[in-house]
Design a protein around this motif. Structure first.
Motif, PDB file in Angstrom:
ATOM      1  N   ARG A  28       1.208   2.235  -5.833  1.00 24.51           N
ATOM      2  CA  ARG A  28       1.624   3.600  -5.491  1.00 24.51           C
ATOM      3  C   ARG A  28       0.851   4.627  -6.305  1.00 24.51           C
ATOM      4  NH1 ARG A  28       4.635   6.437  -1.554  1.00 24.51           N
ATOM      5  NH2 ARG A  28       5.672   8.202  -2.537  1.00 24.51           N
ATOM      6  N   SER A  29       0.624   4.337  -7.587  1.00 24.41           N
ATOM      7  CA  SER A  29      -0.004   5.310  -8.485  1.00 24.41           C
ATOM      8  C   SER A  29      -1.481   5.537  -8.175  1.00 24.41           C
ATOM      9  CB  SER A  29       0.173   4.864  -9.935  1.00 24.41           C
ATOM     10  OG  SER A  29      -0.553   3.678 -10.184  1.00 24.41           O
ATOM     11  N   ASN A  31      -2.771   5.533  -5.099  1.00 18.97           N
ATOM     12  CA  ASN A  31      -2.884   5.893  -3.680  1.00 18.97           C
ATOM     13  C   ASN A  31      -4.086   6.771  -3.379  1.00 18.97           C
ATOM     14  OD1 ASN A  31      -1.012   4.581  -2.146  1.00 18.97           O
ATOM     15  ND2 ASN A  31       0.552   6.168  -2.273  1.00 18.97           N
ATOM     16  N   GLY A  32      -4.300   7.784  -4.221  1.00 18.67           N
ATOM     17  CA  GLY A  32      -5.355   8.740  -3.956  1.00 18.67           C
ATOM     18  C   GLY A  32      -6.714   8.330  -4.497  1.00 18.67           C
ATOM     19  N   LEU A  33      -6.795   7.171  -5.150  1.00 14.74           N
ATOM     20  CA  LEU A  33      -8.046   6.754  -5.778  1.00 14.74           C
ATOM     21  C   LEU A  33      -8.834   5.755  -4.947  1.00 14.74           C
ATOM     22  CD1 LEU A  33      -6.847   6.267  -9.489  1.00 14.74           C
ATOM     23  CD2 LEU A  33      -7.810   8.318  -8.417  1.00 14.74           C
ATOM     24  N   PRO A  35      -8.669   3.303  -1.048  1.00  8.98           N
ATOM     25  CA  PRO A  35      -7.951   2.930   0.172  1.00  8.98           C
ATOM     26  C   PRO A  35      -7.183   1.622  -0.021  1.00  8.98           C
ATOM     27  CG  PRO A  35     -10.220   3.548   0.656  1.00  8.98           C
ATOM     28  CD  PRO A  35     -10.123   3.433  -0.832  1.00  8.98           C
ATOM     29  N   GLN A  92       1.661   3.452   1.099  1.00 10.55           N
ATOM     30  CA  GLN A  92       1.090   4.742   1.478  1.00 10.55           C
ATOM     31  C   GLN A  92       2.170   5.705   1.950  1.00 10.55           C
ATOM     32  OE1 GLN A  92      -2.613   5.430   1.501  1.00 10.55           O
ATOM     33  NE2 GLN A  92      -2.213   3.745   0.088  1.00 10.55           N
ATOM     34  N   THR A  93       3.242   5.179   2.553  1.00 12.59           N
ATOM     35  CA  THR A  93       4.279   6.041   3.129  1.00 12.59           C
ATOM     36  C   THR A  93       5.675   5.737   2.606  1.00 12.59           C
ATOM     37  OG1 THR A  93       4.400   4.515   5.007  1.00 12.59           O
ATOM     38  CG2 THR A  93       3.022   6.468   5.274  1.00 12.59           C
ATOM     39  N   LEU A 216     -13.532   7.314   4.369  1.00 13.86           N
ATOM     40  CA  LEU A 216     -12.832   7.037   3.120  1.00 13.86           C
ATOM     41  C   LEU A 216     -13.721   7.275   1.912  1.00 13.86           C
ATOM     42  CD1 LEU A 216     -11.222   3.668   4.267  1.00 13.86           C
ATOM     43  CD2 LEU A 216     -10.135   5.911   4.241  1.00 13.86           C
ATOM     44  N   THR A 219     -12.439   6.968  -5.861  1.00 14.40           N
ATOM     45  CA  THR A 219     -12.575   7.765  -7.073  1.00 14.40           C
ATOM     46  C   THR A 219     -12.647   6.827  -8.269  1.00 14.40           C
ATOM     47  OG1 THR A 219     -11.262   9.548  -6.065  1.00 14.40           O
ATOM     48  CG2 THR A 219     -11.570   9.606  -8.462  1.00 14.40           C
TER      49      THR A 219
END
Length: 301
Positions: A28-29, A31-33, A35, A92-93, A216, A219
């Motif tokens: 979860r942590s 998620n933005g780094l 896919p 993701q959701t 995609l 990071t």
């Protein structure tokens, strides 16, 4: 197969859900780094690199690995390629608490799949326990509100996790079939590597599809590197090893009870690291799910 739960077996079956709860938090942590499907591929690729120095001999022609490649390919698909990919997609959701509570329906699927595909008989107590667990999962899916239950709309993460639970149930039952070469099955690193090698191949195919249909990016940095190292060692190698031994000792149905410790660990970790406080309905659901599994397993001595 023995049904006696020794202290060492209980410890093994507790370590696995602790690691899986951590996997949900980390997934979860980041998620933005990275896919989700790519995260799973990186995770198991690192795990394979760690296992290679310990058991690369399985790739010899006479090890039995190649003669049983279909079985290891199936185990790798279910336990490495599909289950973990579906879990990261679910995160993701859905929150880690929700994901792990929905996954707590797994013992119900263990019973159903064991009956339908592996000839296991289901007792009245197991049926009652299954009903209790299903009610607990429905409470999670409805977010604790009756009106939402009457007009239930599953988020994508819930559906992904239900499918993942079914996949893991098949994987766990297949572990109980003694069809592996003794030299590989008796060596924990070899047995894991035999599955992970094919799992990485399956994951690579899924990653190709993920990048083909989406724009995609990744990071890179120390947070992602630390996360990858943790999920490769803890929830992958350590948890899969502990779960495999535990299932072989007491069977998937009894081991499934311990998998329900995952949402408890996830709730504590979510509160500590993500600030996602559990709700009252999470507690009710957890009591019902665990209570259902306790009732289901009381027939076993």
């Amino acid at each position: 197969m023995t049904q006696k739960i020794t202290p060492s077996t209980a410890l093994l079956l507790t370590i696995a859900p602790l690691m899986w709860a951590g996997n949900a938090i980390v997934g979860r942590s980041v998620n933005g780094l990275v896919p989700p499907v790519t995260l799973n591929f990186f995770r198991w690729s690192i795990a394979m690199l760690i296992l290679l120095p310990l058991a690369s001999w399985i790739f010899r022609r006479d090890s039995g690995f190649w003669q049983h490649w279909k079985r290891f390919s199936l185990l790798g698909l279910l336990g490495v390629g599909l289950y973990n990919t579906l879990q990261y997609l679910a995160l993701q959701t859905s929150s880690p608490i929700n994901v792990t509570l929905v996954a707590a329906s797994m013992p119900v699927w263990m019973l159903l799949i064991g009956t339908l595909f592996f000839g296991v008989k289901v007792s009245h107590k197991q049926t009652l326990g299954a009903v209790m667990s299903i009610v607990g999962v429905l409470i999670v899916l409805s977010r604790g509100e009756l009106r939402q239950l009457l007009a239930l709309r599953l988020v994508a993460g819930d559906i992904f996790m239900i499918i993942a639970a079914i996949v893991w149930s098949f994987y766990s039952w297949l572990l109980t079939l003694p069809k592996d070469p003794q030299e590989i099955r008796s060596n924990w690193a070899a047995f894991l590597l035999a599955q992970v090698a094919f799992g990485v191949a399956w994951s690579g195919l899924f990653v190709a599809g993920e990048w083909a249909v989406s724009d995609l990016q990744i990071t890179w940095g120390w947070p992602l590197a630390a996360a990858l190292l943790f999920v490769a060692i803890g929830p992958a190698i350590i948890a899969l090893r502990c779960w495999g031994v535990g299932v072989q000792r007491v069977g998937p149905t009894i081991a499934g009870f311990f998998s329900n410790l995952t949402p408890l660990f996830a709730a504590v970790m979510s509160s500590a690291f993500l600030g996602e406080m559990p709700h009252f309905y999470h507690g009710i659901a957890f009591v019902l799910i665990v209570g259902g599994i306790v009732v289901s397993s009381r027939h076993s001595k």
